[in-house]
Design a protein around this motif. Structure first.
Motif, PDB file in Angstrom:
ATOM      1  N   GLU A  11       0.830  -1.201   0.000  1.00 26.19           N
ATOM      2  CA  GLU A  11       0.000   0.000   0.000  1.00 26.19           C
ATOM      3  C   GLU A  11       0.867   1.254   0.000  1.00 26.19           C
ATOM      4  O   GLU A  11       0.589   2.224  -0.717  1.00 26.19           O
ATOM      5  N   ILE A  12       1.922   1.219   0.783  1.00 31.03           N
ATOM      6  CA  ILE A  12       2.830   2.372   0.851  1.00 31.03           C
ATOM      7  C   ILE A  12       3.574   2.547  -0.474  1.00 31.03           C
ATOM      8  O   ILE A  12       3.710   3.658  -0.998  1.00 31.03           O
ATOM      9  N   SER A  29       8.441  11.845  -0.709  1.00 40.37           N
ATOM     10  CA  SER A  29       9.097  11.975   0.589  1.00 40.37           C
ATOM     11  C   SER A  29       8.302  11.157   1.584  1.00 40.37           C
ATOM     12  O   SER A  29       7.137  10.808   1.351  1.00 40.37           O
ATOM     13  N   MET A  30       8.919  10.831   2.691  1.00 38.64           N
ATOM     14  CA  MET A  30       8.207  10.064   3.713  1.00 38.64           C
ATOM     15  C   MET A  30       6.982  10.846   4.179  1.00 38.64           C
ATOM     16  O   MET A  30       5.902  10.283   4.388  1.00 38.64           O
ATOM     17  N   ARG A  31       7.131  12.157   4.285  1.00 35.33           N
ATOM     18  CA  ARG A  31       6.017  12.993   4.740  1.00 35.33           C
ATOM     19  C   ARG A  31       4.872  12.997   3.725  1.00 35.33           C
ATOM     20  O   ARG A  31       3.698  12.855   4.084  1.00 35.33           O
ATOM     21  N   ALA A  32       5.209  13.142   2.427  1.00 39.48           N
ATOM     22  CA  ALA A  32       4.176  13.220   1.397  1.00 39.48           C
ATOM     23  C   ALA A  32       3.436  11.894   1.248  1.00 39.48           C
ATOM     24  O   ALA A  32       2.207  11.867   1.092  1.00 39.48           O
ATOM     25  N   VAL A  33       4.170  10.792   1.298  1.00 35.43           N
ATOM     26  CA  VAL A  33       3.529   9.482   1.182  1.00 35.43           C
ATOM     27  C   VAL A  33       2.660   9.207   2.400  1.00 35.43           C
ATOM     28  O   VAL A  33       1.536   8.703   2.281  1.00 35.43           O
ATOM     29  N   ALA A  34       3.155   9.561   3.574  1.00 34.82           N
ATOM     30  CA  ALA A  34       2.374   9.360   4.795  1.00 34.82           C
ATOM     31  C   ALA A  34       1.081  10.164   4.748  1.00 34.82           C
ATOM     32  O   ALA A  34       0.012   9.668   5.116  1.00 34.82           O
ATOM     33  N   GLY A  46       8.563   2.514  10.233  1.00 31.63           N
ATOM     34  CA  GLY A  46       8.415   1.135  10.676  1.00 31.63           C
ATOM     35  C   GLY A  46       8.434   0.155   9.516  1.00 31.63           C
ATOM     36  O   GLY A  46       8.584  -1.055   9.714  1.00 31.63           O
ATOM     37  N   TYR A  47       8.291   0.685   8.286  1.00 33.46           N
ATOM     38  CA  TYR A  47       8.266  -0.140   7.081  1.00 33.46           C
ATOM     39  C   TYR A  47       9.504   0.078   6.215  1.00 33.46           C
ATOM     40  O   TYR A  47       9.989  -0.852   5.582  1.00 33.46           O
ATOM     41  N   ASP A  53      15.246   3.902   0.675  1.00 33.79           N
ATOM     42  CA  ASP A  53      14.764   2.537   0.866  1.00 33.79           C
ATOM     43  C   ASP A  53      13.383   2.375   0.218  1.00 33.79           C
ATOM     44  O   ASP A  53      13.103   1.353  -0.427  1.00 33.79           O
ATOM     45  N   LEU A  54      12.539   3.379   0.366  1.00 34.30           N
ATOM     46  CA  LEU A  54      11.213   3.343  -0.240  1.00 34.30           C
ATOM     47  C   LEU A  54      11.314   3.360  -1.765  1.00 34.30           C
ATOM     48  O   LEU A  54      10.617   2.607  -2.462  1.00 34.30           O
TER      49      LEU A  54
END
Length: 213
Positions: A11-12, A29-34, A46-47, A53-54
């Protein structure tokens, strides 16, 4: 709990693919995806350890879309389909195509499986084992360069600007261009050019196999 956690990875990755497709990889970015998933940025760690890495996971997702030609097909046809499949996936995801050729993608287990398909087809074509790694690099480097030039606009941009730039130079300064003349200006059928270039390279594969026969 661990299974539940792992189940959210696709999903991520899917959210990152959508975001990159809409606004380019730089927007991931981690923020935008979150935010797209209604999670906190810290929840994503946590993923995935980092944005890189993403993005590596996104590259693995794309590699999973590549076709696997059947072993019953003739070896040269398998090579054509491997090359064409890579081009098709890159053109379907132009904003992400470059990720297929990154260091992180090359280090993934998925890349080993895909490279093995090329190795097996070359070996089945009769190419000597000593020549297989070199020819695999030759073929995949050609596909990478061609598709990135297509999807990132290098081919089109160079052609649009070429005529006006050439006009600023005397023939003596660009003798090769001057001798080619109008042959530089017609529209190019990129599908045909890709097929013809690939056929020329597959001729080298056949020649390598004949040397060993």
């Amino acid at each position: 709990m661990r299974k539940l956690k792992a189940a959210r990875r696709p999903e991520i990755v899917g959210a990152a693919v959508e975001l990159a497709g809409e606004r380019g990889p730089a927007a991931v970015s981690m923020r935008a995806v979150a935010a797209r998933l209604g999670l906190t940025p810290m929840a994503l760690y946590g993923y995935f350890r980092s944005k890189d890495d993403l993005l590596d996971a996104v590259a693995c997702h794309l590699m999973g879309l590549l076709p696997e030609p059947g072993a019953d097909l003739p070896p040269l046809e398998r090579l054509r389909r491997l090359a064409g499949g890579l081009r098709t996936v890159a053109r379907a995801h132009p904003a992400l195509a470059g990720l297929l050729f990154t260091t992180g993608a090359a280090a993934a287990d998925e890349a080993l499986v895909i490279t093995d398909r090329w190795y097996a087809a070359l070996l089945d074509a009769g190419v000597p084992a000593a020549d297989v790694p070199r020819l695999e690099r030759l073929l995949t480097t050609f596909v990478a360069g061609f598709v990135l030039s297509e999807v990132e606009g290098r081919f089109a941009a160079a052609r649009r600007a070429a005529r006006s730039r050439r006009a600023r130079f005397a023939p003596a300064d660009l003798p090769g261009h001057h001798r080619l003349g109008d042959r530089l200006d017609p529209d190019v059928a990129w599908d045909t050019e890709f097929d013809e270039d690939l056929a020329a390279l597959l001729g080298l594969v056949e020649a390598a196999a004949l040397r060993d026969s």
